[in-house]
Design a protein around this motif. Sequence first.
Motif, short mmCIF file in Angstrom:
data_model
loop_
_atom_site.label_atom_id
_atom_site.label_comp_id
_atom_site.label_asym_id
_atom_site.label_seq_id
_atom_site.Cartn_x
_atom_site.Cartn_y
_atom_site.Cartn_z
N SER A 13 -43.11 -66.94 -64.21
CA SER A 13 -42.85 -65.46 -64.02
C SER A 13 -42.69 -64.73 -65.59
O SER A 13 -42.84 -63.56 -65.96
N GLY A 14 -42.32 -65.55 -66.56
CA GLY A 14 -41.94 -65.13 -67.85
C GLY A 14 -40.68 -64.23 -68.10
O GLY A 14 -40.55 -63.28 -68.73
N SER A 15 -39.75 -64.13 -66.99
CA SER A 15 -38.83 -63.20 -67.12
C SER A 15 -37.80 -63.66 -68.30
O SER A 15 -36.88 -62.92 -68.57
N ARG A 16 -37.80 -64.87 -68.64
CA ARG A 16 -37.02 -65.46 -69.86
C ARG A 16 -37.81 -66.17 -70.55
O ARG A 16 -38.58 -66.91 -70.14
N GLU A 17 -37.76 -66.00 -71.92
CA GLU A 17 -38.55 -66.61 -72.84
C GLU A 17 -37.72 -67.58 -73.86
O GLU A 17 -36.60 -67.11 -74.16
N PHE A 18 -38.26 -68.72 -74.26
CA PHE A 18 -37.47 -69.31 -75.05
C PHE A 18 -38.49 -70.17 -76.08
O PHE A 18 -39.48 -70.24 -75.90
#
Length: 369
Positions: A13-18
């Motif tokens: 979903s890409g709701s958080r990126e690392f």
Amino acid sequence: LGCEAAVGSLVPSGSREFKLCSKHTEGKHPLHAIGFNFADARYYDVFATAGGNRVTTYRGLPDGNLAVLQAYIDADDAQSFYTLSWASDLAGTPLLVAAGSNRVIRVINCATGKLFKSLIGHGGSINEIRTQPLKPSLFISASKDESVRLWNVHTGICILIFAGTGGHRHDVLSVDFHPSDMHQIASCGIDNTVKIWSMKEFRPYVQKSFTWTDLPSKFPTKVVQFPLMTCVVHSNYVNCTRWLGDFILSKSVENEIVLWEPKTKEQGHGEGSIDVLQKYPVPDCDIWCIKFSCDFHFNQLAIGNREGKIYVWDVQTCPPELITMLSSPQCKMTIRQTAVSFDGSTILACGEDGSIYRWDEVEHEAAKN
């Protein structure tokens, strides 16, 4: 609600990126275990690793790097540590409990870096240790000898042994305490089952273990032979199990993690049913030495695979949401274990190549504003 289990999509979903912030190579031995210290709020940025005959503690620095705090080298050169867990004595001193191939549980005092206790009892290698979150002086160990043992780290006493007539019929690979019901544990292993045990009727022995003044070997250790229920959720080895409230997350070598609800009956040992709720696919994760981890509040789950990739799932959405898939050209080896920080903003991974990988969340511009 009586429907098929909800299966997560492998499209992130890409709701958080690392982003990968640092890589630290400890040595040539594979790292089997890594874990943040959730037992003590003062040290939430401290974590430890275990592999070979070495247990090392680190602090995660704000700039994305890692600082080595201390290293414990076991006297047994042939030792291979498989597992570790943070604990504390009654005075609140942080302790590390580690074990592996040589059957002896080492308790390390993190204030001094010295060995505090050696606990002997298991008849086979020890695959996992977990600390009781509400009473961090208690921990459980899962062993190749087909048993689970409950220990008091303060007195060195083995309080209970979960084994026998209704116990596991092969190596026990993973074990976990219920987060709020102090009397329940879950264990799983090579016999393809997950067993739920209760120690409610043995409460007096748990209490007695804190005030025992005689030799630990003279303590009246009790054997628990029958679990509350035996659950067959997977058709192959089950090598990682964690409670999610009253639900259970378990992983087999079938490239998925399953969330399910055990429904025990009030009367009768071993009776009950299960309701499979959700499935979290993890490609190329068909070997039993890979374990998953969650943040303190069980919002995120991270698990590696044979290809060096890490899958980060939102545990509490339905259907499951794959937040992101982390990969790097630097990491192509099996990730044996992950560790997710208290708030989920840092993900650590360790594995076959003896390295630690640190991934930090990227702050979105919208969030900054």
